[in-house]
Design a protein around this motif. Structure first.
Motif, PDB file in Angstrom:
ATOM      1  N   LEU A 120     -23.614  27.281  37.410  1.00 57.37           N
ATOM      2  CA  LEU A 120     -23.441  27.441  35.962  1.00 57.37           C
ATOM      3  C   LEU A 120     -22.873  25.781  35.676  1.00 57.37           C
ATOM      4  CD1 LEU A 120     -21.087  29.842  37.507  1.00 57.37           C
ATOM      5  CD2 LEU A 120     -22.886  30.499  36.208  1.00 57.37           C
ATOM      6  N   VAL A 121     -22.494  24.747  36.142  1.00 54.55           N
ATOM      7  CA  VAL A 121     -22.320  23.622  35.966  1.00 54.55           C
ATOM      8  C   VAL A 121     -24.142  22.899  34.779  1.00 54.55           C
ATOM      9  CG1 VAL A 121     -22.136  21.075  36.359  1.00 54.55           C
ATOM     10  CG2 VAL A 121     -20.956  23.034  37.248  1.00 54.55           C
ATOM     11  N   ASP A 122     -24.687  23.583  35.893  1.00 53.40           N
ATOM     12  CA  ASP A 122     -26.484  23.106  34.898  1.00 53.40           C
ATOM     13  C   ASP A 122     -26.195  23.793  34.272  1.00 53.40           C
ATOM     14  OD1 ASP A 122     -28.656  21.176  35.639  1.00 53.40           O
ATOM     15  OD2 ASP A 122     -29.553  23.270  36.575  1.00 53.40           O
ATOM     16  N   SER A 123     -26.104  24.843  33.553  1.00 52.91           N
ATOM     17  CA  SER A 123     -26.117  25.632  32.816  1.00 52.91           C
ATOM     18  C   SER A 123     -25.620  24.625  30.910  1.00 52.91           C
ATOM     19  CB  SER A 123     -25.279  26.756  32.731  1.00 52.91           C
ATOM     20  OG  SER A 123     -23.913  26.872  32.429  1.00 52.91           O
ATOM     21  N   GLY A 124     -24.704  23.979  31.434  1.00 50.92           N
ATOM     22  CA  GLY A 124     -24.954  22.560  30.342  1.00 50.92           C
ATOM     23  C   GLY A 124     -23.112  23.369  29.651  1.00 50.92           C
ATOM     24  N   ASP A 125     -22.627  24.567  30.115  1.00 53.22           N
ATOM     25  CA  ASP A 125     -21.330  25.139  29.604  1.00 53.22           C
ATOM     26  C   ASP A 125     -20.085  24.943  30.352  1.00 53.22           C
ATOM     27  OD1 ASP A 125     -23.071  26.519  27.725  1.00 53.22           O
ATOM     28  OD2 ASP A 125     -23.384  28.254  29.007  1.00 53.22           O
ATOM     29  N   VAL A 126     -20.219  24.914  31.491  1.00 54.20           N
ATOM     30  CA  VAL A 126     -18.946  24.179  32.221  1.00 54.20           C
ATOM     31  C   VAL A 126     -18.655  23.393  32.708  1.00 54.20           C
ATOM     32  CG1 VAL A 126     -18.033  27.121  32.284  1.00 54.20           C
ATOM     33  CG2 VAL A 126     -19.601  25.670  34.225  1.00 54.20           C
ATOM     34  N   ILE A 127     -17.479  22.616  33.104  1.00 56.62           N
ATOM     35  CA  ILE A 127     -17.997  21.582  34.235  1.00 56.62           C
ATOM     36  C   ILE A 127     -16.744  21.940  35.576  1.00 56.62           C
ATOM     37  CG2 ILE A 127     -18.000  19.747  32.487  1.00 56.62           C
ATOM     38  CD1 ILE A 127     -14.859  19.117  32.577  1.00 56.62           C
ATOM     39  N   ALA A 128     -17.172  21.255  36.661  1.00 60.25           N
ATOM     40  CA  ALA A 128     -16.137  21.659  38.002  1.00 60.25           C
ATOM     41  C   ALA A 128     -15.875  20.819  38.867  1.00 60.25           C
ATOM     42  CB  ALA A 128     -17.370  22.045  38.899  1.00 60.25           C
ATOM     43  N   LEU A 129     -14.727  20.706  39.914  1.00 58.11           N
ATOM     44  CA  LEU A 129     -14.045  19.943  40.690  1.00 58.11           C
ATOM     45  C   LEU A 129     -14.145  19.950  42.095  1.00 58.11           C
ATOM     46  CD1 LEU A 129     -11.584  18.029  41.183  1.00 58.11           C
ATOM     47  CD2 LEU A 129     -10.353  19.043  41.293  1.00 58.11           C
ATOM     48  N   VAL A 130     -15.144  19.220  42.432  1.00 60.37           N
ATOM     49  CA  VAL A 130     -16.782  20.069  44.223  1.00 60.37           C
ATOM     50  C   VAL A 130     -15.795  18.904  45.082  1.00 60.37           C
ATOM     51  CG1 VAL A 130     -18.665  20.367  45.002  1.00 60.37           C
ATOM     52  CG2 VAL A 130     -17.878  20.847  42.124  1.00 60.37           C
ATOM     53  N   PRO A 131     -15.577  19.167  46.376  1.00 64.52           N
ATOM     54  CA  PRO A 131     -15.328  17.958  47.649  1.00 64.52           C
ATOM     55  C   PRO A 131     -16.694  17.336  47.244  1.00 64.52           C
ATOM     56  CG  PRO A 131     -14.651  20.385  47.457  1.00 64.52           C
ATOM     57  CD  PRO A 131     -15.331  20.667  46.738  1.00 64.52           C
ATOM     58  N   ARG A 132     -16.631  16.525  48.030  1.00 62.01           N
ATOM     59  CA  ARG A 132     -17.964  16.023  48.378  1.00 62.01           C
ATOM     60  C   ARG A 132     -18.908  16.502  49.340  1.00 62.01           C
ATOM     61  NH1 ARG A 132     -15.648   9.611  46.859  1.00 62.01           N
ATOM     62  NH2 ARG A 132     -15.218   9.265  44.715  1.00 62.01           N
ATOM     63  N   LEU A 133     -17.882  17.380  50.540  1.00 60.92           N
ATOM     64  CA  LEU A 133     -18.303  17.809  51.599  1.00 60.92           C
ATOM     65  C   LEU A 133     -19.383  18.822  51.554  1.00 60.92           C
ATOM     66  CD1 LEU A 133     -15.669  17.515  53.972  1.00 60.92           C
ATOM     67  CD2 LEU A 133     -18.060  16.448  54.679  1.00 60.92           C
ATOM     68  N   ALA A 134     -18.884  19.603  49.789  1.00 60.22           N
ATOM     69  CA  ALA A 134     -18.897  20.881  49.582  1.00 60.22           C
ATOM     70  C   ALA A 134     -20.666  20.127  48.913  1.00 60.22           C
ATOM     71  CB  ALA A 134     -18.390  21.374  48.421  1.00 60.22           C
ATOM     72  N   ARG A 135     -20.746  19.510  48.768  1.00 59.40           N
ATOM     73  CA  ARG A 135     -21.717  18.848  47.425  1.00 59.40           C
ATOM     74  C   ARG A 135     -23.224  18.267  48.065  1.00 59.40           C
ATOM     75  NH1 ARG A 135     -18.774  14.525  43.974  1.00 59.40           N
ATOM     76  NH2 ARG A 135     -20.659  13.083  44.923  1.00 59.40           N
ATOM     77  N   PRO A 136     -24.410  19.073  47.519  1.00 55.50           N
ATOM     78  CA  PRO A 136     -25.948  18.791  48.030  1.00 55.50           C
ATOM     79  C   PRO A 136     -26.362  17.479  46.778  1.00 55.50           C
ATOM     80  CG  PRO A 136     -26.043  20.625  46.279  1.00 55.50           C
ATOM     81  CD  PRO A 136     -24.472  20.350  47.042  1.00 55.50           C
ATOM     82  N   PRO A 137     -26.660  16.964  46.823  1.00 54.10           N
ATOM     83  CA  PRO A 137     -27.694  15.953  46.355  1.00 54.10           C
ATOM     84  C   PRO A 137     -28.013  16.737  44.654  1.00 54.10           C
ATOM     85  CG  PRO A 137     -29.016  15.841  48.235  1.00 54.10           C
ATOM     86  CD  PRO A 137     -27.932  17.132  48.661  1.00 54.10           C
ATOM     87  N   LEU A 138     -27.202  16.007  43.721  1.00 56.28           N
ATOM     88  CA  LEU A 138     -27.081  16.353  42.294  1.00 56.28           C
ATOM     89  C   LEU A 138     -28.025  16.595  41.345  1.00 56.28           C
ATOM     90  CD1 LEU A 138     -23.870  15.233  40.950  1.00 56.28           C
ATOM     91  CD2 LEU A 138     -23.934  16.860  42.301  1.00 56.28           C
TER      92      LEU A 138
END
Length: 298
Positions: free
Chosen positions: A238-256
């Protein structure tokens, strides 16, 4: 002599309140658990359970047995560890690990190739569980090692039979599309920077939602939350769509990748991650091998 499997079944029934729930935890049918309890009653010569509505409760004799059970299981575990030590203490067999989902993704999965190279005779069996359930599983003997995180700075209560050590500090960042206006700010984002932007966030009751609410504590207006999504990969879509931003923990994050960027916050949201195991298994070569890959004691 009391059957160990029957003793484990009684302890699980005592903790969960019904034969069906105990059966689910132990991986048996309710009928099999009932037979184990009956076998235990024949061995001790007295009833250990009594009906209580739709559930069951311990009789005084059953409670006495459950109260003594930890000493029995700890002694058995020490016997096994002594045998492994005699056999050069090589990690081998199956180690049952329970962990929260992003702990599996961010800590266990990256460690497994290194662990396989160092300990080819050791195999991990991983089950996703929330911290409270994970600690219960280790305490009752249905798992050997747990990865747990604190909740908004408060660690999950540690049962007396368990010990733990810190393995990781997880931090949350704000993630956005590279075309988003905030992406141009190459610095930690202040509260004023975040005002007026639309968000996707984790549902209420989660640690990450508590992080999110703290960002806007004392703000004159509520944040614009467009989506509530528990899965972080979906949040990033959803963030990639450009409409929203998110607060994401680093453990949950794949390479962006090229389309997304992350920006830190001045007061970084954080949660502490601990590994927990039974004190009686402290000398386990398998547990020590996994801990060595997860990180040093702190």
């Amino acid at each position: 002599m009391i059957d160990v499997g029957a003793l484990r079944a009684l302890r699980s029934v005592a903790a969960l309140g019904t034969l069906a729930r105990a059966a689910d935890e132990l991986g048996f049918t309710a009928s099999a658990v009932s037979q184990q309890i009956k076998r235990l009653e024949r061995q001790v010569g007295v009833p250990v359970l009594a009906q209580a509505g739709r559930g069951v409760v311990l009789t005084p004799a059953g409670q006495a047995i459950v109260d003594s059970a930890p000493e029995v299981f700890q002694a058995l575990e020490r016997c096994a560890e002594a045998a492994q030590s005699v056999s050069e203490g090589a990690p081998r067999g199956v180690l049952r690990v329970v962990a929260f989902s992003t702990g599996v993704r961010g800590l266990l999965a990256p460690a497994m190739p290194r662990l396989a190279a160092r300990c080819p005779e050791l195999r991990l069996h991983i089950t996703e569980q929330d911290p409270g359930q994970a600690l219960h599983s280790v305490e009752t003997g249905t798992a050997d090692l747990a990865l747990v995180h604190d909740a908004d700075g408060l660690p999950a209560p540690l049962p007396p039979a368990l010990t733990q050590h810190h393995v990781h500090t997880d931090i949350g960042d704000v993630v956005m599309n590279r075309a988003h206006p905030l992406a141009r700010l190459d610095r930690p984002l202040k509260s004023a920077d975040l005002a007026g932007h639309a968000w996707v966030t984790s549902p209420p009751g989660t640690v990450c939602h508590q992080w999110f609410r703290r960002l806007f504590a004392g703000a004159p207006a509520d944040p614009d939350v467009r989506h509530l999504v528990d899965d972080f990969a979906t949040q990033l879509s959803l963030v990639d769509s450009g409409d929203v931003i998110a607060l994401v923990p680093r453990l949950a994050r794949p390479p962006l990748g090229e389309g997304l960027v992350a920006r830190p916050l001045p007061r970084q949201p954080r949660r502490e991650v601990h590994a927990a195991w039974r004190r009686s298994a402290d000398a386990s070569p398998s547990i020590r091998a996994v801990l060595a890959e997860l990180g040093p004691r702190r």
